[in-house]
Write a protein that holds these residues in place. Sequence first.
Motif, PDB file in Angstrom:
ATOM      1  N   ALA A 479       0.816  -1.215   0.000  1.00 22.21           N
ATOM      2  CA  ALA A 479       0.000   0.000   0.000  1.00 22.21           C
ATOM      3  C   ALA A 479       0.847   1.262   0.000  1.00 22.21           C
ATOM      4  O   ALA A 479       0.486   2.272  -0.612  1.00 22.21           O
ATOM      5  N   THR A 480       1.992   1.224   0.658  1.00 21.18           N
ATOM      6  CA  THR A 480       2.840   2.418   0.727  1.00 21.18           C
ATOM      7  C   THR A 480       3.791   2.520  -0.465  1.00 21.18           C
ATOM      8  O   THR A 480       4.087   3.620  -0.926  1.00 21.18           O
ATOM      9  N   THR A 481       4.256   1.377  -0.965  1.00 19.27           N
ATOM     10  CA  THR A 481       5.222   1.442  -2.070  1.00 19.27           C
ATOM     11  C   THR A 481       4.555   1.724  -3.404  1.00 19.27           C
ATOM     12  O   THR A 481       5.146   2.362  -4.282  1.00 19.27           O
ATOM     13  N   GLU A 482       3.334   1.248  -3.585  1.00 16.92           N
ATOM     14  CA  GLU A 482       2.654   1.464  -4.866  1.00 16.92           C
ATOM     15  C   GLU A 482       2.460   2.947  -5.165  1.00 16.92           C
ATOM     16  O   GLU A 482       2.572   3.387  -6.309  1.00 16.92           O
ATOM     17  N   SER A 483       2.163   3.716  -4.133  1.00 17.63           N
ATOM     18  CA  SER A 483       1.919   5.144  -4.336  1.00 17.63           C
ATOM     19  C   SER A 483       3.042   6.018  -3.784  1.00 17.63           C
ATOM     20  O   SER A 483       2.980   7.244  -3.901  1.00 17.63           O
ATOM     21  N   ASP A 484       4.069   5.384  -3.198  1.00 17.17           N
ATOM     22  CA  ASP A 484       5.188   6.113  -2.601  1.00 17.17           C
ATOM     23  C   ASP A 484       4.690   7.181  -1.628  1.00 17.17           C
ATOM     24  O   ASP A 484       5.096   8.348  -1.672  1.00 17.17           O
ATOM     25  N   THR A 485       3.776   6.779  -0.761  1.00 11.46           N
ATOM     26  CA  THR A 485       3.225   7.688   0.238  1.00 11.46           C
ATOM     27  C   THR A 485       3.440   7.121   1.630  1.00 11.46           C
ATOM     28  O   THR A 485       3.524   5.906   1.822  1.00 11.46           O
ATOM     29  N   SER A 486       3.491   8.001   2.593  1.00 12.11           N
ATOM     30  CA  SER A 486       3.736   7.613   3.972  1.00 12.11           C
ATOM     31  C   SER A 486       2.547   6.873   4.555  1.00 12.11           C
ATOM     32  O   SER A 486       1.387   7.147   4.231  1.00 12.11           O
ATOM     33  N   VAL A 487       2.848   5.949   5.431  1.00 14.21           N
ATOM     34  CA  VAL A 487       1.803   5.237   6.154  1.00 14.21           C
ATOM     35  C   VAL A 487       1.196   6.114   7.247  1.00 14.21           C
ATOM     36  O   VAL A 487       0.085   5.855   7.716  1.00 14.21           O
ATOM     37  N   VAL A 488       1.914   7.173   7.634  1.00 14.88           N
ATOM     38  CA  VAL A 488       1.416   8.065   8.682  1.00 14.88           C
ATOM     39  C   VAL A 488       0.145   8.769   8.198  1.00 14.88           C
ATOM     40  O   VAL A 488       0.099   9.293   7.087  1.00 14.88           O
ATOM     41  N   GLY A 489      -0.868   8.765   9.031  1.00 12.48           N
ATOM     42  CA  GLY A 489      -2.139   9.375   8.673  1.00 12.48           C
ATOM     43  C   GLY A 489      -3.118   8.409   8.048  1.00 12.48           C
ATOM     44  O   GLY A 489      -4.275   8.788   7.768  1.00 12.48           O
ATOM     45  N   LEU A 490      -2.689   7.177   7.815  1.00 13.50           N
ATOM     46  CA  LEU A 490      -3.566   6.180   7.215  1.00 13.50           C
ATOM     47  C   LEU A 490      -4.712   5.844   8.167  1.00 13.50           C
ATOM     48  O   LEU A 490      -4.507   5.593   9.356  1.00 13.50           O
ATOM     49  N   GLU A 491      -5.918   5.864   7.647  1.00 10.12           N
ATOM     50  CA  GLU A 491      -7.092   5.508   8.444  1.00 10.12           C
ATOM     51  C   GLU A 491      -7.299   3.997   8.400  1.00 10.12           C
ATOM     52  O   GLU A 491      -7.321   3.398   7.321  1.00 10.12           O
ATOM     53  N   ILE A 492      -7.424   3.404   9.566  1.00 14.11           N
ATOM     54  CA  ILE A 492      -7.572   1.961   9.653  1.00 14.11           C
ATOM     55  C   ILE A 492      -8.684   1.619  10.642  1.00 14.11           C
ATOM     56  O   ILE A 492      -9.083   2.448  11.462  1.00 14.11           O
ATOM     57  N   ASP A 493      -9.162   0.401  10.540  1.00 17.49           N
ATOM     58  CA  ASP A 493      -9.957  -0.202  11.592  1.00 17.49           C
ATOM     59  C   ASP A 493      -9.085  -1.276  12.223  1.00 17.49           C
ATOM     60  O   ASP A 493      -8.425  -2.056  11.503  1.00 17.49           O
ATOM     61  N   VAL A 494      -9.063  -1.321  13.530  1.00 12.31           N
ATOM     62  CA  VAL A 494      -8.134  -2.214  14.210  1.00 12.31           C
ATOM     63  C   VAL A 494      -8.825  -2.927  15.363  1.00 12.31           C
ATOM     64  O   VAL A 494      -9.677  -2.349  16.051  1.00 12.31           O
ATOM     65  N   ILE A 495      -8.471  -4.179  15.534  1.00 14.11           N
ATOM     66  CA  ILE A 495      -8.904  -4.964  16.688  1.00 14.11           C
ATOM     67  C   ILE A 495      -7.642  -5.451  17.391  1.00 14.11           C
ATOM     68  O   ILE A 495      -6.778  -6.086  16.768  1.00 14.11           O
ATOM     69  N   ASP A 496      -7.540  -5.120  18.660  1.00 16.17           N
ATOM     70  CA  ASP A 496      -6.357  -5.465  19.453  1.00 16.17           C
ATOM     71  C   ASP A 496      -6.632  -6.738  20.253  1.00 16.17           C
ATOM     72  O   ASP A 496      -7.519  -6.768  21.098  1.00 16.17           O
ATOM     73  N   HIS A 497      -5.858  -7.778  19.990  1.00  9.95           N
ATOM     74  CA  HIS A 497      -5.932  -9.029  20.748  1.00  9.95           C
ATOM     75  C   HIS A 497      -4.641  -9.170  21.553  1.00  9.95           C
ATOM     76  O   HIS A 497      -3.692  -9.832  21.123  1.00  9.95           O
ATOM     77  N   ASP A 498      -4.572  -8.512  22.693  1.00  6.00           N
ATOM     78  CA  ASP A 498      -3.403  -8.581  23.573  1.00  6.00           C
ATOM     79  C   ASP A 498      -2.105  -8.255  22.833  1.00  6.00           C
ATOM     80  O   ASP A 498      -1.087  -8.914  23.000  1.00  6.00           O
ATOM     81  N   GLY A 499      -2.151  -7.211  22.018  1.00  7.76           N
ATOM     82  CA  GLY A 499      -0.963  -6.756  21.302  1.00  7.76           C
ATOM     83  C   GLY A 499      -0.853  -7.255  19.881  1.00  7.76           C
ATOM     84  O   GLY A 499      -0.070  -6.736  19.092  1.00  7.76           O
ATOM     85  N   THR A 500      -1.613  -8.299  19.541  1.00  8.55           N
ATOM     86  CA  THR A 500      -1.680  -8.763  18.163  1.00  8.55           C
ATOM     87  C   THR A 500      -2.848  -8.052  17.487  1.00  8.55           C
ATOM     88  O   THR A 500      -3.979  -8.093  17.991  1.00  8.55           O
ATOM     89  N   LEU A 501      -2.578  -7.412  16.360  1.00  9.34           N
ATOM     90  CA  LEU A 501      -3.575  -6.558  15.731  1.00  9.34           C
ATOM     91  C   LEU A 501      -4.183  -7.191  14.488  1.00  9.34           C
ATOM     92  O   LEU A 501      -3.468  -7.776  13.662  1.00  9.34           O
ATOM     93  N   THR A 502      -5.480  -7.064  14.381  1.00  9.14           N
ATOM     94  CA  THR A 502      -6.192  -7.329  13.138  1.00  9.14           C
ATOM     95  C   THR A 502      -6.547  -5.975  12.546  1.00  9.14           C
ATOM     96  O   THR A 502      -7.142  -5.134  13.219  1.00  9.14           O
ATOM     97  N   VAL A 503      -6.160  -5.759  11.290  1.00 15.14           N
ATOM     98  CA  VAL A 503      -6.232  -4.416  10.724  1.00 15.14           C
ATOM     99  C   VAL A 503      -6.942  -4.433   9.380  1.00 15.14           C
ATOM    100  O   VAL A 503      -6.739  -5.326   8.552  1.00 15.14           O
ATOM    101  N   THR A 504      -7.787  -3.433   9.173  1.00 18.96           N
ATOM    102  CA  THR A 504      -8.374  -3.169   7.862  1.00 18.96           C
ATOM    103  C   THR A 504      -8.041  -1.731   7.492  1.00 18.96           C
ATOM    104  O   THR A 504      -8.241  -0.815   8.281  1.00 18.96           O
ATOM    105  N   MET A 505      -7.499  -1.568   6.294  1.00 21.76           N
ATOM    106  CA  MET A 505      -7.127  -0.238   5.823  1.00 21.76           C
ATOM    107  C   MET A 505      -8.299   0.373   5.081  1.00 21.76           C
ATOM    108  O   MET A 505      -8.886  -0.257   4.191  1.00 21.76           O
ATOM    109  N   ASN A 506      -8.641   1.588   5.429  1.00 17.74           N
ATOM    110  CA  ASN A 506      -9.787   2.250   4.811  1.00 17.74           C
ATOM    111  C   ASN A 506      -9.340   3.124   3.649  1.00 17.74           C
ATOM    112  O   ASN A 506      -8.528   4.025   3.809  1.00 17.74           O
ATOM    113  N   ARG A 507      -9.898   2.842   2.467  1.00 16.33           N
ATOM    114  CA  ARG A 507      -9.672   3.683   1.305  1.00 16.33           C
ATOM    115  C   ARG A 507     -11.012   4.261   0.863  1.00 16.33           C
ATOM    116  O   ARG A 507     -12.082   3.771   1.236  1.00 16.33           O
TER     117      ARG A 507
END
Length: 514
Positions: A479-507
């Motif tokens: 996602a970051t290399t295809e557009s050469d853009t920073s991951v900072v500011g990326l909107e995501i949905d996240v579920i935290d399982h004791d430090g292990t993350l399930t992530v969905t990136m919102n476009r």
Amino acid sequence: MSHATERIPVVVGVGDVVSGSAGTSADPVEPLDLVLRAVEAAIADTGVSTLTANIDAIHAVRTTSWNYEDLPALVADRLGVEASRRSTSSIGGHHPARLMDQVGHDIAEGLTTAALVIGSETQASVRALTKSGTNPADIGWLTAPGGPPTFSPDDLGSAEMQRAAILAPVQIYPLFDIARAHRLGVRPTESLRASAELYSRFSCVAARHPVAWSPVERTPDSISTVDSTNRAVSDCYPLAMNAMPFVDQAAAVLVCSLAAARDAGVPDDRLVYLWGGAGVSDTPDLLARSTFDHSPALREAVRTTLSAAGVTGADLTVVDAYSCFPVVPMLLIDELGLSPDSTPTVLGGHSFFGGPLSSYSLHAVAESTRLLRTARGSGSPAVAMVHANGGYLTHQHTILLSTAAHEDGYIGNPDAVSLSTDPVSVVHSYDGPAVVETATVMFGRDGAPDQALIVARTPAGERVAGHAGADVAAALHAATTESDTSVVGLEIDVIDHDGTLTVTMNRTDKDVPL
């Protein structure tokens, strides 16, 4: 000579040594034996033979590759001096500058006449012996006092860092690099190129240094291009941009009062004045810090040091930045207002000069001393800054050295100031939207994305942090290399399982699962 003048601290002798080099084997050497060579070189560097008897203090940077209960006492015994004032630091790259400041303070207060600051690591020897199945104790390395390295649970990082599995320097410094690049509006490819160009210039410095572990000039392309000899470690640092701790290097610096130097007949052209500096510490809990795009501790240490001395970054003749990863010297460049194409090193950085763990910056003090000696007589007093970094941009200490005494004598402070900031709250078991503060992708030895480390903020301003597996890492990297853009500011949905993350990136077009 006035009372105040006689207590001005001066560096009178420096020595640093190396055993072997990258790709060249040498007989294994114990840290004690190597540091004694450096001490001998530092004493010889004074140009006189009488100062040794005046040594009443020896301070050691903690050796990590082998344990010593009291390394200063062992060195004092070999020198035949009492050295009643002795100390050994904890682990941390800031300690060489802090100990130099401590010695300057003690001389200015009349507590010390002459002091050695020493540091030694022979991790290359330890590694070679381990690979051969040889116990260093069986070939004569000291075990009483002394012995194999020990491990403390405190070295693992905070409970929050352990929970998130964000612990190792190779994981953490990229988080700062990516956040800084985003703050400056620099694209990932541009940031990588800037790091490679900086480290190429560093390699040229290392190539000329007689104690460097890898004295070979490298091009920016050879540093940034991933191949069989330069594997990907993180998404912004291939192997050539990572510190090289497997070295055998030692350094020693002899500091005394100006009166003692004059009484001993030290030539004036050997004297370098220790002005002193300042230390500042951030919270060791990385995930409680307010920001990743700069180092508040580094900023405050630099500003305090320059203000006390009445100088600016533009007044510095020599600058050495602690250089375990490119973001650290880049942050110092930022704070000093130096040109982006400057080369703030006298050694060549941990990747090329070598990274003797906590004692790296003691080598910088030695080389800065030599450079200042050659700068004497060029007009205005030459001033050098040595910057030392401990932890994860946690402990910062900077000191100034000069060809002339400061009008106020010693102007430093060895006691670090702790930053007072409100810690950021890390939320557990979070399930919902968040915005990425910083993130990095780690690669396996097969060259494929292996792990993603993500730090993000919830709408309530709380922080969620953790790690995700190879699928998330690969998708985030794409996602970051295809557009050469920073991951900072990326909107995501996240579920935290004791430090292990399930992530969905919102476009805007659709949700893309990470």
